[in-house]
Design a protein around this motif. Structure first.
Motif, PDB file in Angstrom:
ATOM      1  N   VAL A  68       0.511  -1.476  -0.297  1.00  0.00           N
ATOM      2  CA  VAL A  68       0.472  -0.104   0.004  1.00  0.00           C
ATOM      3  C   VAL A  68       0.969   0.996   0.450  1.00  0.00           C
ATOM      4  O   VAL A  68       0.711   2.148  -1.012  1.00  0.00           O
ATOM      5  CB  VAL A  68      -0.468  -0.248   1.292  1.00  0.00           C
ATOM      6  CG1 VAL A  68      -1.648   1.191   1.529  1.00  0.00           C
ATOM      7  CG2 VAL A  68      -1.661  -1.399   1.612  1.00  0.00           C
ATOM      8  N   SER A  69       1.446   1.023   0.532  1.00  0.00           N
ATOM      9  CA  SER A  69       2.974   2.333   0.939  1.00  0.00           C
ATOM     10  C   SER A  69       3.396   2.492  -0.749  1.00  0.00           C
ATOM     11  O   SER A  69       3.847   3.052  -0.904  1.00  0.00           O
ATOM     12  CB  SER A  69       4.176   1.891   2.419  1.00  0.00           C
ATOM     13  OG  SER A  69       4.713   3.045   2.040  1.00  0.00           O
ATOM     14  N   ALA A  70       3.645   2.037  -0.715  1.00  0.00           N
ATOM     15  CA  ALA A  70       5.034   1.584  -2.463  1.00  0.00           C
ATOM     16  C   ALA A  70       3.831   2.422  -3.757  1.00  0.00           C
ATOM     17  O   ALA A  70       4.340   2.897  -4.250  1.00  0.00           O
ATOM     18  CB  ALA A  70       5.562   0.241  -3.075  1.00  0.00           C
ATOM     19  N   LEU A  71       2.564   1.520  -3.503  1.00  0.00           N
ATOM     20  CA  LEU A  71       1.659   2.041  -4.269  1.00  0.00           C
ATOM     21  C   LEU A  71       1.136   3.190  -3.932  1.00  0.00           C
ATOM     22  O   LEU A  71       1.077   4.744  -5.127  1.00  0.00           O
ATOM     23  CB  LEU A  71       0.327   1.105  -4.096  1.00  0.00           C
ATOM     24  CG  LEU A  71      -1.260   1.118  -5.045  1.00  0.00           C
ATOM     25  CD1 LEU A  71      -0.688   1.749  -7.021  1.00  0.00           C
ATOM     26  CD2 LEU A  71      -2.073   0.088  -4.976  1.00  0.00           C
TER      27      LEU A  71
ATOM     28  N   TRP B 166     -10.085 -12.638  -7.773  1.00  0.00           N
ATOM     29  CA  TRP B 166      -9.552 -11.337  -6.464  1.00  0.00           C
ATOM     30  C   TRP B 166      -7.870 -12.040  -6.624  1.00  0.00           C
ATOM     31  O   TRP B 166      -7.324 -10.609  -5.588  1.00  0.00           O
ATOM     32  CB  TRP B 166     -10.380 -11.090  -5.058  1.00  0.00           C
ATOM     33  CG  TRP B 166     -10.254 -12.748  -4.685  1.00  0.00           C
ATOM     34  CD1 TRP B 166     -11.226 -13.439  -4.816  1.00  0.00           C
ATOM     35  CD2 TRP B 166      -9.704 -13.081  -3.416  1.00  0.00           C
ATOM     36  NE1 TRP B 166     -10.446 -14.930  -3.717  1.00  0.00           N
ATOM     37  CE2 TRP B 166      -9.888 -14.452  -2.996  1.00  0.00           C
ATOM     38  CE3 TRP B 166      -8.830 -12.390  -2.425  1.00  0.00           C
ATOM     39  CZ2 TRP B 166      -8.938 -14.952  -1.762  1.00  0.00           C
ATOM     40  CZ3 TRP B 166      -7.321 -13.133  -1.995  1.00  0.00           C
ATOM     41  CH2 TRP B 166      -8.092 -14.036  -1.584  1.00  0.00           C
ATOM     42  N   GLU B 167      -7.281 -13.026  -6.334  1.00  0.00           N
ATOM     43  CA  GLU B 167      -5.845 -13.344  -5.983  1.00  0.00           C
ATOM     44  C   GLU B 167      -5.122 -12.815  -6.813  1.00  0.00           C
ATOM     45  O   GLU B 167      -3.649 -12.980  -6.729  1.00  0.00           O
ATOM     46  CB  GLU B 167      -5.823 -15.032  -5.887  1.00  0.00           C
ATOM     47  CG  GLU B 167      -7.258 -16.080  -4.829  1.00  0.00           C
ATOM     48  CD  GLU B 167      -8.424 -15.881  -6.048  1.00  0.00           C
ATOM     49  OE1 GLU B 167      -8.110 -14.840  -7.131  1.00  0.00           O
ATOM     50  OE2 GLU B 167      -9.341 -17.110  -6.096  1.00  0.00           O
ATOM     51  N   GLN B 168      -5.568 -12.268  -8.360  1.00  0.00           N
ATOM     52  CA  GLN B 168      -4.420 -12.020  -9.074  1.00  0.00           C
ATOM     53  C   GLN B 168      -4.237 -10.153  -9.739  1.00  0.00           C
ATOM     54  O   GLN B 168      -3.025 -10.167  -9.935  1.00  0.00           O
ATOM     55  CB  GLN B 168      -5.291 -12.301 -10.786  1.00  0.00           C
ATOM     56  CG  GLN B 168      -5.364 -14.411 -10.393  1.00  0.00           C
ATOM     57  CD  GLN B 168      -5.464 -14.724 -11.597  1.00  0.00           C
ATOM     58  OE1 GLN B 168      -6.763 -13.646 -12.416  1.00  0.00           O
ATOM     59  NE2 GLN B 168      -6.117 -15.986 -11.300  1.00  0.00           N
ATOM     60  N   GLU B 169      -4.990  -9.711  -8.175  1.00  0.00           N
ATOM     61  CA  GLU B 169      -4.694  -8.248  -8.362  1.00  0.00           C
ATOM     62  C   GLU B 169      -5.250  -7.523  -7.397  1.00  0.00           C
ATOM     63  O   GLU B 169      -5.729  -8.357  -6.081  1.00  0.00           O
ATOM     64  CB  GLU B 169      -5.518  -7.617  -9.181  1.00  0.00           C
ATOM     65  CG  GLU B 169      -6.846  -7.551  -8.751  1.00  0.00           C
ATOM     66  CD  GLU B 169      -8.270  -6.606  -9.626  1.00  0.00           C
ATOM     67  OE1 GLU B 169      -7.178  -6.371 -10.586  1.00  0.00           O
ATOM     68  OE2 GLU B 169      -8.564  -5.542  -9.370  1.00  0.00           O
ATOM     69  N   PHE B 170      -3.780  -6.693  -6.798  1.00  0.00           N
ATOM     70  CA  PHE B 170      -4.219  -5.583  -5.253  1.00  0.00           C
ATOM     71  C   PHE B 170      -4.403  -4.389  -5.597  1.00  0.00           C
ATOM     72  O   PHE B 170      -3.686  -3.571  -6.227  1.00  0.00           O
ATOM     73  CB  PHE B 170      -2.480  -5.969  -4.875  1.00  0.00           C
ATOM     74  CG  PHE B 170      -2.750  -5.506  -3.128  1.00  0.00           C
ATOM     75  CD1 PHE B 170      -3.188  -6.452  -2.113  1.00  0.00           C
ATOM     76  CD2 PHE B 170      -1.925  -4.128  -3.328  1.00  0.00           C
ATOM     77  CE1 PHE B 170      -3.299  -5.549  -1.144  1.00  0.00           C
ATOM     78  CE2 PHE B 170      -2.002  -3.513  -1.930  1.00  0.00           C
ATOM     79  CZ  PHE B 170      -2.561  -4.398  -1.118  1.00  0.00           C
ATOM     80  N   LEU B 171      -5.585  -4.291  -5.381  1.00  0.00           N
ATOM     81  CA  LEU B 171      -5.431  -2.745  -4.854  1.00  0.00           C
ATOM     82  C   LEU B 171      -5.671  -2.246  -7.171  1.00  0.00           C
ATOM     83  O   LEU B 171      -5.440  -1.269  -6.995  1.00  0.00           O
ATOM     84  CB  LEU B 171      -5.165  -1.700  -4.520  1.00  0.00           C
ATOM     85  CG  LEU B 171      -5.536  -2.101  -3.096  1.00  0.00           C
ATOM     86  CD1 LEU B 171      -3.961  -0.753  -2.031  1.00  0.00           C
ATOM     87  CD2 LEU B 171      -6.611  -1.841  -1.890  1.00  0.00           C
ATOM     88  N   GLY B 172      -6.172  -3.464  -7.807  1.00  0.00           N
ATOM     89  CA  GLY B 172      -6.382  -2.661  -9.230  1.00  0.00           C
ATOM     90  C   GLY B 172      -5.230  -2.981  -9.996  1.00  0.00           C
ATOM     91  O   GLY B 172      -4.585  -2.785 -11.026  1.00  0.00           O
ATOM     92  N   VAL B 173      -3.660  -4.069  -9.396  1.00  0.00           N
ATOM     93  CA  VAL B 173      -2.424  -4.166  -9.822  1.00  0.00           C
ATOM     94  C   VAL B 173      -2.156  -5.571  -9.765  1.00  0.00           C
ATOM     95  O   VAL B 173      -2.592  -6.056  -9.229  1.00  0.00           O
ATOM     96  CB  VAL B 173      -1.516  -3.485  -9.192  1.00  0.00           C
ATOM     97  CG1 VAL B 173      -0.110  -3.205  -9.560  1.00  0.00           C
ATOM     98  CG2 VAL B 173      -1.296  -1.729  -8.814  1.00  0.00           C
ATOM     99  N   PRO B 174      -2.195  -5.853 -11.064  1.00  0.00           N
ATOM    100  CA  PRO B 174      -1.811  -7.518 -11.472  1.00  0.00           C
ATOM    101  C   PRO B 174      -0.749  -7.987 -10.097  1.00  0.00           C
ATOM    102  O   PRO B 174       0.569  -7.617  -9.999  1.00  0.00           O
ATOM    103  CB  PRO B 174      -1.220  -7.640 -12.969  1.00  0.00           C
ATOM    104  CG  PRO B 174      -2.042  -6.494 -13.850  1.00  0.00           C
ATOM    105  CD  PRO B 174      -1.159  -5.233 -12.387  1.00  0.00           C
TER     106      PRO B 174
END
Length: 86
Positions: free
Chosen positions: A9-12, A56-64
């Motif tokens: 989250v911080s990096a994003l 859902w397991e293939q992305e994190f907050l819209g990032v692959p």
């Protein structure tokens, strides 16, 4: 468990701030980190009774999310590898 979630989250957030809200290309995570992240996210979603969409397991907050053998990192919009600390 190390807190990869907060690191991601911080990096994003830093990427958005530095790149006019552009998304990075992807997160590359080791199998251990991917499994741990998925288990934690599933536990939280199940506990809070949130619906998980397909994939859902293939992305994190819209990032692959992609499997990596080189360690945990975010690949920024320009292709630079930014290591994640857990």
């Amino acid at each position: 468990m190390s807190n990869i979630y907060d690191s991601m989250v911080s990096a994003l957030r830093e990427h958005w701030k530095a790149n006019d809200n552009a998304y990075p290309q992807r997160f590359e995570l080791t199998q251990v980190t991917l499994d741990s992240l998925a288990a934690t996210r599933k536990l939280v979603n199940d506990t809070m009774n949130f619906k998980k969409g397909d994939g859902w397991e293939q992305e994190f907050l819209g990032v692959p999310l992609v499997l990596s053998t080189e360690g945990d990192a975010m690949i920024d919009k320009d292709g630079t590898r930014v290591p994640l600390s857990a």
